[in-house]
Design a protein around this motif. Structure first.
Motif, PDB file in Angstrom:
ATOM      1  N   GLU A  78     -67.681  23.010  35.767  1.00  0.00           N
ATOM      2  CA  GLU A  78     -66.628  24.008  35.610  1.00  0.00           C
ATOM      3  C   GLU A  78     -66.609  24.467  34.156  1.00  0.00           C
ATOM      4  OE1 GLU A  78     -61.758  24.045  35.934  1.00  0.00           O
ATOM      5  OE2 GLU A  78     -62.909  22.583  37.076  1.00  0.00           O
ATOM      6  N   LEU A  79     -66.686  25.762  33.936  1.00  0.00           N
ATOM      7  CA  LEU A  79     -66.630  26.350  32.599  1.00  0.00           C
ATOM      8  C   LEU A  79     -65.182  26.602  32.224  1.00  0.00           C
ATOM      9  CD1 LEU A  79     -68.093  27.793  30.161  1.00  0.00           C
ATOM     10  CD2 LEU A  79     -67.858  29.904  31.521  1.00  0.00           C
ATOM     11  N   GLY A  80     -64.809  26.204  31.019  1.00  0.00           N
ATOM     12  CA  GLY A  80     -63.494  26.510  30.476  1.00  0.00           C
ATOM     13  C   GLY A  80     -63.654  26.985  29.046  1.00  0.00           C
ATOM     14  N   TYR A  81     -62.774  27.861  28.600  1.00  0.00           N
ATOM     15  CA  TYR A  81     -62.858  28.392  27.238  1.00  0.00           C
ATOM     16  C   TYR A  81     -61.518  28.980  26.822  1.00  0.00           C
ATOM     17  CZ  TYR A  81     -63.492  32.461  30.173  1.00  0.00           C
ATOM     18  OH  TYR A  81     -63.324  33.401  31.157  1.00  0.00           O
ATOM     19  N   TRP A  82     -61.307  29.062  25.517  1.00  0.00           N
ATOM     20  CA  TRP A  82     -60.203  29.820  24.953  1.00  0.00           C
ATOM     21  C   TRP A  82     -60.579  30.240  23.537  1.00  0.00           C
ATOM     22  CZ3 TRP A  82     -57.734  28.180  20.530  1.00  0.00           C
ATOM     23  CH2 TRP A  82     -57.853  26.832  20.197  1.00  0.00           C
ATOM     24  N   ILE A  83     -60.014  31.354  23.112  1.00  0.00           N
ATOM     25  CA  ILE A  83     -60.250  31.892  21.776  1.00  0.00           C
ATOM     26  C   ILE A  83     -58.886  32.162  21.141  1.00  0.00           C
ATOM     27  CG2 ILE A  83     -61.159  33.889  20.476  1.00  0.00           C
ATOM     28  CD1 ILE A  83     -63.408  32.215  21.571  1.00  0.00           C
ATOM     29  N   ALA A  84     -58.763  31.832  19.861  1.00  0.00           N
ATOM     30  CA  ALA A  84     -57.515  32.092  19.127  1.00  0.00           C
ATOM     31  C   ALA A  84     -57.213  33.592  19.117  1.00  0.00           C
ATOM     32  CB  ALA A  84     -57.641  31.568  17.704  1.00  0.00           C
ATOM     33  N   GLU A  85     -55.935  33.923  19.212  1.00  0.00           N
ATOM     34  CA  GLU A  85     -55.520  35.316  19.366  1.00  0.00           C
ATOM     35  C   GLU A  85     -56.082  36.242  18.288  1.00  0.00           C
ATOM     36  OE1 GLU A  85     -51.496  37.984  20.057  1.00  0.00           O
ATOM     37  OE2 GLU A  85     -51.289  35.982  19.192  1.00  0.00           O
ATOM     38  N   GLU A  86     -56.106  35.780  17.038  1.00  0.00           N
ATOM     39  CA  GLU A  86     -56.580  36.673  15.979  1.00  0.00           C
ATOM     40  C   GLU A  86     -58.072  36.998  16.072  1.00  0.00           C
ATOM     41  OE1 GLU A  86     -55.411  32.838  13.661  1.00  0.00           O
ATOM     42  OE2 GLU A  86     -54.834  33.767  15.548  1.00  0.00           O
ATOM     43  N   PHE A  87     -58.783  36.344  17.003  1.00  0.00           N
ATOM     44  CA  PHE A  87     -60.212  36.601  17.192  1.00  0.00           C
ATOM     45  C   PHE A  87     -60.511  37.264  18.532  1.00  0.00           C
ATOM     46  CE2 PHE A  87     -59.764  33.181  14.159  1.00  0.00           C
ATOM     47  CZ  PHE A  87     -60.547  33.642  13.109  1.00  0.00           C
ATOM     48  N   TRP A  88     -59.472  37.658  19.270  1.00  0.00           N
ATOM     49  CA  TRP A  88     -59.665  38.359  20.529  1.00  0.00           C
ATOM     50  C   TRP A  88     -60.346  39.701  20.266  1.00  0.00           C
ATOM     51  CZ3 TRP A  88     -54.219  37.843  23.257  1.00  0.00           C
ATOM     52  CH2 TRP A  88     -54.038  36.514  23.660  1.00  0.00           C
ATOM     53  N   GLY A  89     -61.075  40.182  21.255  1.00  0.00           N
ATOM     54  CA  GLY A  89     -61.683  41.504  21.172  1.00  0.00           C
ATOM     55  C   GLY A  89     -63.011  41.543  20.436  1.00  0.00           C
ATOM     56  N   ASN A  90     -63.577  40.391  20.090  1.00  0.00           N
ATOM     57  CA  ASN A  90     -64.848  40.350  19.369  1.00  0.00           C
ATOM     58  C   ASN A  90     -65.996  39.809  20.221  1.00  0.00           C
ATOM     59  OD1 ASN A  90     -64.111  41.198  16.578  1.00  0.00           O
ATOM     60  ND2 ASN A  90     -62.670  39.509  16.826  1.00  0.00           N
ATOM     61  N   ASN A  91     -65.760  39.594  21.507  1.00  0.00           N
ATOM     62  CA  ASN A  91     -66.767  39.099  22.441  1.00  0.00           C
ATOM     63  C   ASN A  91     -67.160  37.637  22.197  1.00  0.00           C
ATOM     64  OD1 ASN A  91     -68.208  39.962  24.787  1.00  0.00           O
ATOM     65  ND2 ASN A  91     -70.103  39.897  23.601  1.00  0.00           N
ATOM     66  N   TYR A  92     -66.351  36.901  21.426  1.00  0.00           N
ATOM     67  CA  TYR A  92     -66.703  35.521  21.104  1.00  0.00           C
ATOM     68  C   TYR A  92     -66.647  34.597  22.318  1.00  0.00           C
ATOM     69  CZ  TYR A  92     -66.416  36.917  16.183  1.00  0.00           C
ATOM     70  OH  TYR A  92     -66.607  37.528  14.974  1.00  0.00           O
ATOM     71  N   ALA A  93     -65.717  34.841  23.239  1.00  0.00           N
ATOM     72  CA  ALA A  93     -65.660  34.005  24.449  1.00  0.00           C
ATOM     73  C   ALA A  93     -66.942  34.167  25.257  1.00  0.00           C
ATOM     74  CB  ALA A  93     -64.434  34.355  25.298  1.00  0.00           C
ATOM     75  N   CYS A  94     -67.437  35.394  25.382  1.00  0.00           N
ATOM     76  CA  CYS A  94     -68.698  35.642  26.101  1.00  0.00           C
ATOM     77  C   CYS A  94     -69.865  35.019  25.353  1.00  0.00           C
ATOM     78  CB  CYS A  94     -68.941  37.141  26.250  1.00  0.00           C
ATOM     79  SG  CYS A  94     -67.985  37.912  27.546  1.00  0.00           S
ATOM     80  N   GLU A  95     -69.905  35.218  24.051  1.00  0.00           N
ATOM     81  CA  GLU A  95     -71.030  34.720  23.256  1.00  0.00           C
ATOM     82  C   GLU A  95     -71.139  33.193  23.332  1.00  0.00           C
ATOM     83  OE1 GLU A  95     -72.453  34.871  18.586  1.00  0.00           O
ATOM     84  OE2 GLU A  95     -71.117  36.445  19.324  1.00  0.00           O
TER      85      GLU A  95
END
Length: 175
Positions: free
Chosen positions: A90-107
């Motif tokens: 199972e894949l799980g992930y989260w990104i801090a709000e100030e880094f949203w919109g930079n495609n980091y979760a996908c990367e």
């Protein structure tokens, strides 16, 4: 523990030294609840999470220029939320709000998926999101996950919610 590198990110194990930085991001009520966990209450809570949840195999701190900006992991039952069958995760992930919109979760997730299929020889990887979490849905669609099922689930506050499950198969044993 393996260290995974992408164009912009380094995925590494979470360390006790990361506690303050983790707390800074994980106390944000826009992060945890939509991902299924309560906002961190204090630094001690973040330390406990590092020593338990983030200490699991194949769970990585997502770092950018040495700073933690989130977490990504491949969880195998009983560490995950559900049992998905033998040799699945199972894949799980989260990104801090100030880094949203930079495609980091996908990367970060893409790198971990390649590792999961190529190095761990997983057959299938599942991921789920709350029906109203459109950001997470977009991440999974970009990663070529396909709709699998819908489940009724109960969150950490005891409230029911609809969870959308998606899956990705290892088509060539190379990722």
């Amino acid at each position: 523990m393996v260290i995974l590198k992408t164009q912009n990110l380094i995925l590494r194990s979470c360390k006790v030294d990361d506690t303050e930085e983790l707390y800074h991001h994980a106390k944000n009520p826009k992060i945890g609840p939509i991902a299924g966990w309560p906002p961190h209450k204090n630094v001690e809570n973040s330390l406990e999470i590092i020593q338990t949840v983030f200490a699991k195999d194949e769970t990585y701190a997502i770092t950018l220029n040495g700073q933690i900006i989130g977490c990504v992991g491949l969880l195998v039952y009983p560490d995950g939320n559900h049992y998905w069958g033998e040799n699945n995760a199972e894949l799980g992930y989260w990104i801090a709000e100030e880094f949203w919109g930079n495609n980091y979760a996908c990367e970060a997730s893409e790198k971990l998926l390649i590792h999961g299929f190529k190095d761990l020889k997983l057959n299938k990887i599942f991921a789920s999101f709350r029906k109203n979490n459109l950001q997470s849905k977009r991440v999974l669609e970009k990663l070529n996950f396909k709709y699998f099922d819908e489940l009724q689930n109960i969150d950490y506050t005891g409230k029911c919610y609809l969870e959308i499950v998606m899956s990705l198969e290892n088509n060539d044993n190379g990722g």
